[in-house]
Design a protein around this motif. Structure first.
Motif, PDB file in Angstrom:
ATOM      1  N   LYS A   1       0.299  88.972  39.978  1.00 34.53           N
ATOM      2  CA  LYS A   1       0.233  89.893  38.852  1.00 34.53           C
ATOM      3  C   LYS A   1       1.398  90.878  38.859  1.00 34.53           C
ATOM      4  CE  LYS A   1      -4.828  89.695  38.879  1.00 34.53           C
ATOM      5  NZ  LYS A   1      -6.089  90.473  39.024  1.00 34.53           N
TER       6      LYS A   1
ATOM      7  N   LEU B   1      -6.602  93.737  48.101  1.00 34.65           N
ATOM      8  CA  LEU B   1      -5.481  93.119  47.390  1.00 34.65           C
ATOM      9  C   LEU B   1      -4.882  92.037  48.277  1.00 34.65           C
ATOM     10  CD1 LEU B   1      -3.536  96.119  45.768  1.00 34.65           C
ATOM     11  CD2 LEU B   1      -5.238  94.630  44.720  1.00 34.65           C
TER      12      LEU B   1
ATOM     13  N   VAL C   1      -1.639  96.758  40.031  1.00 32.36           N
ATOM     14  CA  VAL C   1      -2.432  95.530  39.865  1.00 32.36           C
ATOM     15  C   VAL C   1      -3.544  95.742  38.847  1.00 32.36           C
ATOM     16  CG1 VAL C   1      -3.997  93.943  41.043  1.00 32.36           C
ATOM     17  CG2 VAL C   1      -1.869  94.623  42.142  1.00 32.36           C
TER      18      VAL C   1
ATOM     19  N   ASP D   1      -2.190  88.834  44.458  1.00 32.37           N
ATOM     20  CA  ASP D   1      -2.043  89.933  43.502  1.00 32.37           C
ATOM     21  C   ASP D   1      -0.616  90.471  43.471  1.00 32.37           C
ATOM     22  OD1 ASP D   1      -4.840  89.996  42.768  1.00 32.37           O
ATOM     23  OD2 ASP D   1      -5.219  90.860  44.736  1.00 32.37           O
TER      24      ASP D   1
END
Length: 392
Positions: A288, A258, A377, A210
């Motif tokens: 991301k 995460l 995120v 992430d």
């Protein structure tokens, strides 16, 4: 040893040949052809597994060869099919075909049948045997992939349990009982098995995370990863302590998680292979959000604003689309005396850039950073802007 790129050779099993046999029971004179079919060859199948994070198994076993099918036997007995070879690979593995597949012969034009001698008579096609569907969707469109040309991209395994048939096994040959006709009631030929597919491939691992940590050596990336997760990477006061990517899991009270990826340090001139080069930047392409960590105290004699511009330049030289990715700018080592003055100068030289001030070694500002990371995120996943404005 961390392996994220390996070249392999794969070959599926060959199909067994059909049998030429006749029934020879005592009370069945001229029983006719009774040769069994050959077994199908096994296929080489790649299966994504989230329990793996390395391609080291394929490094030590680069030849993947499936089992051949057995030959047919008399009394109509079909040969045993070869077992499929299932190879587990980590999620995020890309498969590149290095050698082109062999060209198939052009289909014959339809016309009146030609009577050929038995020795060279064409074999009948496989009627009623549909070809099995692929277990993983191929990438029809060739997306832009930074770096050197690696051949043809044939698969991208990103989900746990996803499978891809790398090489399909050959079909077994038909026995002579399939070729009996009213005019030729005792055929003395059978069909040979088809060869299995083969080729050379390149397996490339791009970790799925992430948040990706980007920064100069000694900026405190490993220390930050230790502070926000249970990962325990090597920490030492010299450059390039981290030689391969490290993964950490950030946990929240509501059981939200995460995945954070820490790549080795990036320095000016990495596009010319200075330091460790761009070899590990492939692992942040799927992230991301990018987190740019700066040594705001300038402990190595560099200025933080220069580090920021050099990092952006190296990311742009590797893949310009990385600059369009949402990113967070974090100032580390704020417990040092020179950090406050450098932070004020950084905001003047790089205006309209929100900066989060933390001290990863003392744990100051880490909880706020974890909250901002989660918000970033979630915003990136929904296509919304970041919680605070980040210039492009």
């Amino acid at each position: 040893m961390f392996i994220d790129e390996v070249k392999i050779y794969a070959r599926a099993g060959h199909g067994g040949r059909g049998c030429v046999a006749f029934r020879r029971e005592k009370y069945r004179p001229k029983g006719g052809p009774d040769g069994g079919d050959g077994g199908d060859g096994g296929s080489v199948i790649l299966r994504a597994d989230h329990d793996l994070n390395n391609l080291i198994a394929q490094y030590y076993q680069p030849r993947l060869i499936a089992e051949d099918g057995e030959h047919g036997q008399g009394k109509g007995m079909k040969g045993r099919s070869g077992r499929d070879l299932i190879v587990r690979v980590p999620c995020g593995t890309l498969v590149w075909r290095l050698s082109p597949p062999p060209e198939k012969p052009a289909p014959r034009e339809k016309g009146p049948p030609t009577r050929l001698p038995t020795a060279v008579r064409p074999l009948l096609p496989y009627a009623g045997r549909p070809e099995p569907e692929r277990t993983a969707s191929l990438l029809a469109d060739k997306a832009h992939v930074p770096g050197p040309v690696r051949g043809e991209l044939v698969a991208d395994l990103t989900e746990h349990g996803q499978e891809f048939v790398l090489c399909r096994g050959g079909r077994g040959g038909l026995g002579n009982k399939h070729f009996a006709t009213p005019t030729q009631q005792a055929p003395r030929f059978a069909q040979p098995g088809e060869p299995g597919e083969e080729g050379e491939f390149l397996l490339e691992l791009r970790m799925i995370a992430d948040v990706g940590l980007v920064g100069y050596p000694n900026a405190g990336k490993s220390t930050l990863l230790t502070a926000i997760s249970r990962a325990r990477p090597k920490i030492a006061p010299y450059p390039f302590t981290t030689l391969h990517p490290q993964i950490g899991i950030v946990e929240y009270p509501d059981y939200r998680r995460l995945v954070v990826c820490d790549v080795p340090g990036l320095i000016e001139g990495a596009h010319r292979n200075v330091g460790l080069g761009h070899a590990f930047l492939r692992h942040i392409e799927r992230c991301k959000v990018l987190l740019i960590l700066l040594d705001m105290a300038g402990t190595d004699g560099r200025q933080p604003w220069d580090d920021y511009h050099h990092l952006l330049e190296e990311l742009e030289l590797y893949d310009p689309s990385l600059l369009e990715r949402p990113r967070l700018v974090v100032a580390n080592k704020m417990d040092e005396p020179a950090a406050e003055a450098n932070l004020r100068r950084f905001k003047r030289r790089v205006p309209r850039t929100p900066v989060l001030a933390i001290s990863a070694g003392l744990g100051e500002g880490v909880e706020r950073l974890k909250k901002v990371m989660r918000q970033a995120v979630e915003a990136a996943g929904a296509g919304a802007p970041l919680p605070f404005r980040v210039p492009r």
